[in-house]
Enzyme design. Structure first.
Site, PDB file in Angstrom:
ATOM      1  CG  ASN A 152      -0.151  -0.344   2.437  1.00  0.00           C
ATOM      2  OD1 ASN A 152       0.182  -1.586   2.694  1.00  0.00           O
ATOM      3  ND2 ASN A 152      -0.354   0.549   3.475  1.00  0.00           N
ATOM      4  CG  HIS A 202     -12.179   1.871   2.060  1.00  0.00           C
ATOM      5  ND1 HIS A 202     -11.220   2.625   2.187  1.00  0.00           N
ATOM      6  CD2 HIS A 202     -11.853   0.768   2.883  1.00  0.00           C
ATOM      7  CE1 HIS A 202     -10.225   2.165   3.291  1.00  0.00           C
ATOM      8  NE2 HIS A 202     -10.695   0.993   3.412  1.00  0.00           N
ATOM      9  CB  THR A 238     -27.804  -8.074  11.067  1.00  0.00           C
ATOM     10  OG1 THR A 238     -28.626  -8.874  11.879  1.00  0.00           O
ATOM     11  CG2 THR A 238     -28.865  -7.941   9.815  1.00  0.00           C
ATOM     12  CB  CYS A 326       2.442  12.939  13.293  1.00  0.00           C
ATOM     13  SG  CYS A 326       2.801  14.060  14.460  1.00  0.00           S
TER      14      CYS A 326
HETATM   15  C1  LIG Z   1      -6.384  -0.438   3.330  1.00  0.00           C
HETATM   16  C2  LIG Z   1      -5.739  -1.655   3.523  1.00  0.00           C
HETATM   17  C3  LIG Z   1      -5.987  -2.577   4.574  1.00  0.00           C
HETATM   18  C4  LIG Z   1      -7.135  -2.250   5.564  1.00  0.00           C
HETATM   19  O1  LIG Z   1      -8.475  -2.366   4.960  1.00  0.00           O
HETATM   20  P1  LIG Z   1      -9.679  -1.436   5.726  1.00  0.00           P
HETATM   21  O2  LIG Z   1     -10.898  -1.841   5.148  1.00  0.00           O
HETATM   22  O3  LIG Z   1      -9.276  -0.043   6.010  1.00  0.00           O
HETATM   23  O4  LIG Z   1      -9.447  -1.882   7.265  1.00  0.00           O
HETATM   24  C5  LIG Z   1      -5.320  -3.727   4.708  1.00  0.00           C
HETATM   25  N1  LIG Z   1      -4.490  -3.979   3.992  1.00  0.00           N
HETATM   26  C6  LIG Z   1      -4.102  -3.172   2.727  1.00  0.00           C
HETATM   27  C7  LIG Z   1      -2.836  -3.530   1.986  1.00  0.00           C
HETATM   28  C8  LIG Z   1      -4.601  -2.034   2.608  1.00  0.00           C
HETATM   29  O5  LIG Z   1      -4.204  -1.020   1.864  1.00  0.00           O
END
Ligand SMILES: *Cc1c(COP(=O)(O)O)cnc(C)c1O
Length: 399
Positions: A152, A202, A238, A326
Protein backbone atom coordinates in the site's frame (compact mmCIF):
# COMPACT_ATOMS: atom_id res chain seq x y z
CA UNK A 1 -13.14 27.58 -4.18
CA UNK A 2 -9.55 26.48 -4.36
CA UNK A 3 -8.93 23.52 -6.60
CA UNK A 4 -8.57 20.15 -4.94
CA UNK A 5 -6.47 17.39 -6.42
CA UNK A 6 -6.98 14.11 -4.65
CA UNK A 7 -3.87 11.96 -4.95
CA UNK A 8 -4.47 9.66 -2.01
CA UNK A 9 -6.45 6.89 -3.69
CA UNK A 10 -4.48 4.23 -1.82
CA UNK A 11 -5.94 5.57 1.44
CA UNK A 12 -9.52 5.51 0.26
CA UNK A 13 -11.66 6.41 -2.74
CA UNK A 14 -14.97 8.19 -3.27
CA UNK A 15 -18.08 6.04 -3.68
CA UNK A 16 -19.17 6.20 -7.33
CA UNK A 17 -22.67 7.62 -7.97
CA UNK A 18 -23.73 4.32 -9.61
CA UNK A 19 -22.54 2.44 -6.53
CA UNK A 20 -24.47 4.74 -4.23
CA UNK A 21 -27.60 4.31 -6.38
CA UNK A 22 -27.30 0.54 -6.10
CA UNK A 23 -26.97 0.80 -2.32
CA UNK A 24 -29.70 3.31 -1.48
CA UNK A 25 -32.79 1.05 -1.71
CA UNK A 26 -31.30 -1.26 0.92
CA UNK A 27 -31.33 1.52 3.50
CA UNK A 28 -34.97 2.35 2.87
CA UNK A 29 -37.64 0.26 1.05
CA UNK A 30 -35.58 -2.92 1.13
CA UNK A 31 -34.48 -2.63 4.74
CA UNK A 32 -35.47 -6.18 5.70
CA UNK A 33 -33.23 -8.50 7.69
CA UNK A 34 -31.83 -11.12 5.28
CA UNK A 35 -32.45 -13.78 7.93
CA UNK A 36 -36.19 -13.04 8.07
CA UNK A 37 -38.60 -15.18 6.09
CA UNK A 38 -41.04 -12.51 4.88
CA UNK A 39 -40.58 -10.94 1.50
CA UNK A 40 -38.50 -7.82 2.27
CA UNK A 41 -36.16 -10.12 4.18
CA UNK A 42 -35.82 -12.50 1.28
CA UNK A 43 -35.31 -9.61 -1.16
CA UNK A 44 -32.28 -8.54 0.88
CA UNK A 45 -31.13 -12.14 1.13
CA UNK A 46 -31.40 -12.64 -2.63
CA UNK A 47 -29.48 -9.43 -3.24
CA UNK A 48 -26.67 -10.64 -0.97
CA UNK A 49 -26.60 -14.01 -2.69
CA UNK A 50 -26.36 -12.31 -6.05
CA UNK A 51 -23.61 -9.96 -4.83
CA UNK A 52 -21.65 -12.90 -3.42
CA UNK A 53 -21.85 -14.74 -6.74
CA UNK A 54 -20.68 -11.71 -8.73
CA UNK A 55 -17.80 -10.96 -6.35
CA UNK A 56 -16.70 -14.60 -6.43
CA UNK A 57 -16.81 -14.73 -10.23
CA UNK A 58 -14.52 -11.70 -10.48
CA UNK A 59 -11.71 -13.57 -8.68
CA UNK A 60 -12.57 -16.99 -10.15
CA UNK A 61 -13.84 -18.34 -6.83
CA UNK A 62 -17.05 -20.01 -5.79
CA UNK A 63 -19.78 -18.02 -4.02
CA UNK A 64 -19.56 -20.38 -1.02
CA UNK A 65 -15.92 -19.36 -0.59
CA UNK A 66 -16.68 -15.64 0.00
CA UNK A 67 -17.16 -14.51 3.60
CA UNK A 68 -18.23 -10.91 4.16
CA UNK A 69 -16.39 -8.88 6.79
CA UNK A 70 -16.53 -5.37 8.21
CA UNK A 71 -13.21 -4.30 6.65
CA UNK A 72 -9.99 -5.42 5.04
CA UNK A 73 -8.43 -5.33 8.50
CA UNK A 74 -11.01 -7.78 9.80
CA UNK A 75 -10.37 -10.14 6.89
CA UNK A 76 -6.63 -10.04 7.69
CA UNK A 77 -7.23 -10.66 11.40
CA UNK A 78 -9.56 -13.53 10.63
CA UNK A 79 -7.25 -15.18 8.10
CA UNK A 80 -4.32 -15.21 10.49
CA UNK A 81 -5.91 -15.85 13.87
CA UNK A 82 -8.49 -18.44 12.88
CA UNK A 83 -6.20 -20.36 10.53
CA UNK A 84 -3.32 -20.51 12.98
CA UNK A 85 -5.70 -21.79 15.63
CA UNK A 86 -7.48 -24.31 13.41
CA UNK A 87 -4.18 -25.85 12.31
CA UNK A 88 -2.33 -25.62 15.62
CA UNK A 89 -2.10 -29.43 15.78
CA UNK A 90 0.14 -29.33 12.75
CA UNK A 91 2.28 -26.45 13.96
CA UNK A 92 2.34 -22.93 15.31
CA UNK A 93 4.63 -21.16 12.88
CA UNK A 94 3.54 -18.29 10.62
CA UNK A 95 5.64 -16.73 7.87
CA UNK A 96 4.86 -13.21 6.70
CA UNK A 97 6.80 -10.23 5.38
CA UNK A 98 8.28 -7.18 7.04
CA UNK A 99 6.28 -4.79 4.84
CA UNK A 100 2.73 -5.99 5.47
CA UNK A 101 -0.09 -3.63 6.41
CA UNK A 102 -0.48 -3.20 10.17
CA UNK A 103 -3.64 -5.32 10.03
CA UNK A 104 -1.30 -8.25 9.36
CA UNK A 105 1.76 -7.13 11.33
CA UNK A 106 -0.06 -6.28 14.53
CA UNK A 107 -2.05 -9.51 14.30
CA UNK A 108 1.20 -11.41 13.88
CA UNK A 109 2.58 -9.66 16.97
CA UNK A 110 -0.56 -10.65 18.88
CA UNK A 111 -0.04 -14.25 17.77
CA UNK A 112 3.55 -14.11 19.03
CA UNK A 113 2.27 -13.07 22.45
CA UNK A 114 -0.13 -15.99 22.38
CA UNK A 115 2.16 -18.92 21.81
CA UNK A 116 2.80 -18.76 18.09
CA UNK A 117 6.06 -18.15 16.28
CA UNK A 118 6.38 -15.71 13.40
CA UNK A 119 9.12 -15.25 10.81
CA UNK A 120 9.13 -11.85 9.07
CA UNK A 121 10.70 -12.14 5.62
CA UNK A 122 12.91 -9.21 4.63
CA UNK A 123 12.51 -7.44 1.29
CA UNK A 124 15.10 -6.16 -1.16
CA UNK A 125 15.68 -2.50 -2.04
CA UNK A 126 12.67 -2.56 -4.39
CA UNK A 127 10.40 -4.07 -1.75
CA UNK A 128 10.33 -7.58 -3.20
CA UNK A 129 10.15 -10.73 -1.07
CA UNK A 130 12.60 -13.34 -2.30
CA UNK A 131 11.20 -16.82 -3.02
CA UNK A 132 14.49 -18.27 -1.78
CA UNK A 133 14.05 -16.52 1.56
CA UNK A 134 10.59 -18.03 1.85
CA UNK A 135 11.95 -21.50 1.00
CA UNK A 136 14.57 -21.11 3.71
CA UNK A 137 12.09 -19.85 6.30
CA UNK A 138 9.45 -22.57 5.92
CA UNK A 139 9.63 -25.35 8.50
CA UNK A 140 7.67 -28.56 9.02
CA UNK A 141 5.54 -26.74 11.60
CA UNK A 142 4.74 -23.78 9.30
CA UNK A 143 1.00 -23.74 8.82
CA UNK A 144 0.48 -20.45 7.03
CA UNK A 145 2.36 -18.07 4.76
CA UNK A 146 0.85 -14.59 4.39
CA UNK A 147 2.39 -12.16 1.90
CA UNK A 148 0.53 -9.16 0.52
CA UNK A 149 -0.18 -9.04 -3.20
CA UNK A 150 0.94 -5.42 -3.51
CA UNK A 151 2.20 -2.93 -0.97
CA UNK A 152 0.00 0.00 0.00
CA UNK A 153 2.90 2.44 0.46
CA UNK A 154 5.41 1.72 -2.28
CA UNK A 155 3.16 -0.23 -4.68
CA UNK A 156 5.53 -3.17 -5.22
CA UNK A 157 3.76 -6.28 -6.52
CA UNK A 158 4.98 -9.58 -5.09
CA UNK A 159 5.66 -12.80 -7.04
CA UNK A 160 2.49 -14.39 -5.68
CA UNK A 161 2.39 -17.46 -7.98
CA UNK A 162 5.86 -18.47 -6.91
CA UNK A 163 5.37 -17.75 -3.21
CA UNK A 164 2.09 -19.68 -3.11
CA UNK A 165 3.69 -22.63 -4.91
CA UNK A 166 6.54 -22.74 -2.39
CA UNK A 167 4.10 -22.64 0.53
CA UNK A 168 2.18 -25.55 -0.97
CA UNK A 169 5.31 -27.61 -1.72
CA UNK A 170 5.99 -27.47 2.00
CA UNK A 171 2.45 -28.23 3.09
CA UNK A 172 1.61 -24.70 4.25
CA UNK A 173 -1.42 -22.62 3.31
CA UNK A 174 -1.09 -19.31 1.47
CA UNK A 175 -2.95 -16.12 2.35
CA UNK A 176 -2.60 -12.78 0.59
CA UNK A 177 -3.79 -9.29 1.48
CA UNK A 178 -5.08 -8.06 -1.88
CA UNK A 179 -6.77 -4.91 -0.60
CA UNK A 180 -4.70 -2.64 -2.88
CA UNK A 181 -5.06 -4.91 -5.89
CA UNK A 182 -8.71 -5.88 -6.18
CA UNK A 183 -10.37 -3.81 -8.89
CA UNK A 184 -7.00 -2.53 -10.14
CA UNK A 185 -5.32 -5.67 -11.49
CA UNK A 186 -7.05 -8.96 -12.41
CA UNK A 187 -6.95 -11.65 -9.72
CA UNK A 188 -7.54 -15.37 -10.29
CA UNK A 189 -7.31 -17.23 -6.99
CA UNK A 190 -7.36 -20.65 -8.67
CA UNK A 191 -4.63 -19.83 -11.17
CA UNK A 192 -2.48 -18.07 -8.57
CA UNK A 193 -2.81 -20.84 -5.99
CA UNK A 194 -4.27 -18.61 -3.31
CA UNK A 195 -5.97 -20.30 -0.34
CA UNK A 196 -7.21 -17.13 1.37
CA UNK A 197 -7.47 -13.54 0.20
CA UNK A 198 -8.46 -10.30 1.96
CA UNK A 199 -10.29 -7.47 0.20
CA UNK A 200 -12.01 -4.18 1.08
CA UNK A 201 -14.56 -2.17 -0.90
CA UNK A 202 -13.38 1.36 -0.13
CA UNK A 203 -10.16 1.12 -2.12
CA UNK A 204 -12.13 0.56 -5.34
CA UNK A 205 -14.87 3.21 -5.14
CA UNK A 206 -17.07 1.12 -2.88
CA UNK A 207 -18.23 2.02 0.63
CA UNK A 208 -16.10 1.97 3.77
CA UNK A 209 -16.69 -0.63 6.45
CA UNK A 210 -17.15 -3.68 4.24
CA UNK A 211 -14.78 -6.27 2.85
CA UNK A 212 -14.49 -9.98 2.38
CA UNK A 213 -12.25 -12.92 3.05
CA UNK A 214 -12.02 -15.60 0.39
CA UNK A 215 -11.44 -18.98 2.00
CA UNK A 216 -10.84 -21.85 -0.41
CA UNK A 217 -13.23 -24.77 -0.03
CA UNK A 218 -11.81 -27.46 2.22
CA UNK A 219 -9.77 -25.15 4.44
CA UNK A 220 -10.49 -25.45 8.12
CA UNK A 221 -11.24 -22.18 9.78
CA UNK A 222 -12.85 -21.11 13.00
CA UNK A 223 -15.77 -18.80 13.56
CA UNK A 224 -14.45 -15.29 13.87
CA UNK A 225 -17.56 -13.76 15.41
CA UNK A 226 -19.87 -16.02 17.41
CA UNK A 227 -23.62 -15.60 17.29
CA UNK A 228 -26.13 -16.23 14.54
CA UNK A 229 -25.73 -18.39 11.48
CA UNK A 230 -24.62 -15.75 8.99
CA UNK A 231 -21.65 -16.42 6.68
CA UNK A 232 -21.96 -20.16 7.02
CA UNK A 233 -21.90 -19.83 10.83
CA UNK A 234 -18.38 -18.40 10.72
CA UNK A 235 -19.01 -14.69 11.03
CA UNK A 236 -22.17 -13.84 12.91
CA UNK A 237 -23.99 -10.53 12.72
CA UNK A 238 -26.75 -9.12 10.56
CA UNK A 239 -25.19 -8.42 7.19
CA UNK A 240 -24.20 -4.94 6.03
CA UNK A 241 -26.64 -5.37 3.16
CA UNK A 242 -26.17 -1.99 1.47
CA UNK A 243 -22.39 -2.23 1.93
CA UNK A 244 -22.25 -5.66 0.35
CA UNK A 245 -24.40 -4.53 -2.58
CA UNK A 246 -22.15 -1.48 -2.97
CA UNK A 247 -18.99 -3.60 -2.91
CA UNK A 248 -20.32 -5.87 -5.65
CA UNK A 249 -21.46 -2.90 -7.75
CA UNK A 250 -18.05 -1.24 -7.35
CA UNK A 251 -16.20 -4.37 -8.40
CA UNK A 252 -18.51 -4.91 -11.40
CA UNK A 253 -17.67 -1.41 -12.61
CA UNK A 254 -13.97 -1.75 -11.87
CA UNK A 255 -13.70 -5.05 -13.73
CA UNK A 256 -15.70 -3.84 -16.75
CA UNK A 257 -13.08 -1.13 -17.39
CA UNK A 258 -10.05 -2.73 -15.79
CA UNK A 259 -7.56 -2.55 -18.64
CA UNK A 260 -8.49 0.94 -19.77
CA UNK A 261 -8.35 2.31 -16.22
CA UNK A 262 -5.06 0.62 -15.45
CA UNK A 263 -3.56 1.99 -18.68
CA UNK A 264 -4.76 5.52 -17.90
CA UNK A 265 -3.44 5.34 -14.32
CA UNK A 266 -0.16 3.94 -15.52
CA UNK A 267 0.37 6.72 -18.07
CA UNK A 268 -0.21 9.39 -15.40
CA UNK A 269 1.95 7.57 -12.89
CA UNK A 270 4.84 7.14 -15.30
CA UNK A 271 4.68 10.76 -16.33
CA UNK A 272 4.75 11.79 -12.68
CA UNK A 273 7.66 9.50 -11.87
CA UNK A 274 9.74 10.48 -14.90
CA UNK A 275 9.26 14.19 -14.36
CA UNK A 276 9.82 14.23 -10.62
CA UNK A 277 13.05 12.25 -10.95
CA UNK A 278 14.23 14.48 -13.79
CA UNK A 279 13.16 17.84 -12.41
CA UNK A 280 13.50 17.55 -8.64
CA UNK A 281 17.07 17.35 -7.35
CA UNK A 282 17.87 14.83 -4.61
CA UNK A 283 14.75 12.77 -5.16
CA UNK A 284 14.32 9.03 -5.49
CA UNK A 285 11.55 6.62 -6.34
CA UNK A 286 10.63 4.07 -3.67
CA UNK A 287 9.33 0.69 -4.76
CA UNK A 288 9.93 -1.37 -7.87
CA UNK A 289 10.05 0.60 -11.13
CA UNK A 290 7.79 -1.71 -13.14
CA UNK A 291 6.39 -4.36 -10.77
CA UNK A 292 4.18 -1.77 -9.09
CA UNK A 293 0.54 -0.84 -8.78
CA UNK A 294 -0.54 1.23 -11.80
CA UNK A 295 -1.72 4.11 -9.61
CA UNK A 296 1.21 4.35 -7.15
CA UNK A 297 4.17 6.72 -7.01
CA UNK A 298 6.27 7.06 -3.86
CA UNK A 299 9.21 9.41 -3.58
CA UNK A 300 11.79 10.42 -1.02
CA UNK A 301 13.17 13.94 -1.04
CA UNK A 302 16.27 14.75 0.87
CA UNK A 303 16.42 17.66 3.31
CA UNK A 304 12.68 17.86 3.94
CA UNK A 305 10.21 16.39 6.39
CA UNK A 306 7.30 14.50 4.88
CA UNK A 307 4.86 16.26 7.22
CA UNK A 308 5.94 19.74 6.18
CA UNK A 309 5.73 18.74 2.55
CA UNK A 310 2.28 17.26 3.02
CA UNK A 311 0.91 20.33 4.77
CA UNK A 312 2.42 22.71 2.24
CA UNK A 313 0.93 20.72 -0.63
CA UNK A 314 -2.42 20.62 1.16
CA UNK A 315 -2.39 24.42 1.17
CA UNK A 316 -2.04 24.30 -2.59
CA UNK A 317 -4.99 21.90 -2.81
CA UNK A 318 -3.00 18.70 -3.32
CA UNK A 319 -3.94 15.79 -1.11
CA UNK A 320 -1.23 13.19 -0.68
CA UNK A 321 0.25 10.96 1.98
CA UNK A 322 3.63 10.61 3.66
CA UNK A 323 5.55 7.60 4.85
CA UNK A 324 5.88 8.82 8.37
CA UNK A 325 2.90 8.93 10.64
CA UNK A 326 2.85 11.50 13.37
CA UNK A 327 1.80 9.24 16.21
CA UNK A 328 1.46 10.87 19.62
CA UNK A 329 3.82 13.66 18.73
CA UNK A 330 6.74 11.44 17.80
CA UNK A 331 7.62 10.83 14.20
CA UNK A 332 7.85 7.17 13.29
CA UNK A 333 9.24 6.53 9.87
CA UNK A 334 7.32 3.94 7.88
CA UNK A 335 8.31 0.32 8.55
CA UNK A 336 8.08 -0.26 4.80
CA UNK A 337 10.61 2.45 3.93
CA UNK A 338 12.96 1.23 6.65
CA UNK A 339 12.58 -2.35 5.36
CA UNK A 340 13.74 -1.34 1.88
CA UNK A 341 16.85 0.06 3.52
CA UNK A 342 16.23 3.80 3.61
CA UNK A 343 18.00 5.66 6.40
CA UNK A 344 15.65 7.37 8.86
CA UNK A 345 16.22 10.89 7.55
CA UNK A 346 15.35 9.87 4.00
CA UNK A 347 12.36 7.78 5.04
CA UNK A 348 11.05 10.88 6.80
CA UNK A 349 11.06 12.91 3.62
CA UNK A 350 8.77 10.69 1.64
CA UNK A 351 5.60 11.35 -0.28
CA UNK A 352 3.05 8.91 -1.70
CA UNK A 353 0.91 10.06 -4.61
CA UNK A 354 -1.78 7.67 -5.82
CA UNK A 355 -3.70 8.70 -8.93
CA UNK A 356 -7.32 7.79 -9.65
CA UNK A 357 -9.98 7.82 -12.35
CA UNK A 358 -10.58 11.53 -11.99
CA UNK A 359 -6.89 12.55 -12.16
CA UNK A 360 -5.97 14.56 -15.27
CA UNK A 361 -2.69 15.44 -16.98
CA UNK A 362 -3.27 19.04 -15.85
CA UNK A 363 -3.42 17.78 -12.26
CA UNK A 364 -0.07 16.06 -12.74
CA UNK A 365 1.48 19.23 -14.21
CA UNK A 366 0.17 21.33 -11.35
CA UNK A 367 1.36 18.76 -8.81
CA UNK A 368 4.89 18.66 -10.21
CA UNK A 369 5.14 22.45 -10.28
CA UNK A 370 3.82 22.60 -6.72
CA UNK A 371 6.27 19.97 -5.46
CA UNK A 372 9.16 21.89 -7.01
CA UNK A 373 8.02 25.18 -5.53
CA UNK A 374 7.34 23.76 -2.06
CA UNK A 375 10.59 21.80 -1.93
CA UNK A 376 12.60 24.84 -2.87
CA UNK A 377 11.00 26.83 -0.08
CA UNK A 378 11.30 24.08 2.54
CA UNK A 379 14.88 23.27 1.62
CA UNK A 380 15.85 26.93 1.78
CA UNK A 381 14.81 26.84 5.43
CA UNK A 382 16.66 23.60 6.17
CA UNK A 383 19.96 23.85 8.05
CA UNK A 384 20.88 20.43 6.71
CA UNK A 385 20.48 21.63 3.16
CA UNK A 386 22.54 24.72 3.98
CA UNK A 387 25.34 22.52 5.35
CA UNK A 388 25.09 20.29 2.33
CA UNK A 389 25.38 23.21 -0.08
CA UNK A 390 28.45 24.44 1.74
CA UNK A 391 29.99 21.00 1.39
CA UNK A 392 29.85 20.32 5.11
CA UNK A 393 27.58 17.34 4.86
CA UNK A 394 27.67 14.67 2.20
CA UNK A 395 24.51 13.62 0.47
CA UNK A 396 23.22 10.27 1.73
CA UNK A 397 23.60 8.71 -1.69
CA UNK A 398 19.95 7.85 -2.03
CA UNK A 399 20.09 6.98 -5.71
C1 LIG B 1 -6.44 -0.32 3.40
C2 LIG B 1 -5.71 -1.59 3.59
C3 LIG B 1 -6.09 -2.51 4.56
C4 LIG B 1 -7.17 -2.23 5.55
O1 LIG B 1 -8.44 -2.23 4.99
P1 LIG B 1 -9.62 -1.49 5.83
O2 LIG B 1 -10.86 -1.88 5.09
O3 LIG B 1 -9.32 -0.05 5.76
O4 LIG B 1 -9.57 -2.04 7.19
C5 LIG B 1 -5.39 -3.69 4.66
N1 LIG B 1 -4.38 -3.96 3.84
C6 LIG B 1 -3.99 -3.11 2.88
C7 LIG B 1 -2.87 -3.49 1.98
C8 LIG B 1 -4.63 -1.89 2.72
O5 LIG B 1 -4.22 -1.05 1.79
Amino acid sequence: MQKQIYLDNAATTAVLPEVLDAMLPYFTEQFGNPSSLYSIGSTAKDAITDARERLAAHINANATEIYFTGSGSEADNWALKATMEAYSDKGRHLVTSAIEHHAILHTAEWLEKNGYEVTYLPVDADGLVSPDDLRAAIRPDTTLVSVMMANNEIGTIQPIFELAAIAHEHGALFHTDAVQVLGHIAIDVALMGIDMLSAAAHKLHGPKGVGFLYIRKGIKTRSFIHGGGQENKRRAGTENVAGIIGMAAALDIAMANLDARAAADLALRDDLIARVLAEVPYSRLNGHRSLRLPNNANFSFEFVEGESLLLALDQLGIIASTGSACASGSLDPSHVLLAIGLPHEIAHGSLRLTVGDETTTDDIDYTIESIKQVLERLRSMSPLYEDFLQGKKPISAVK
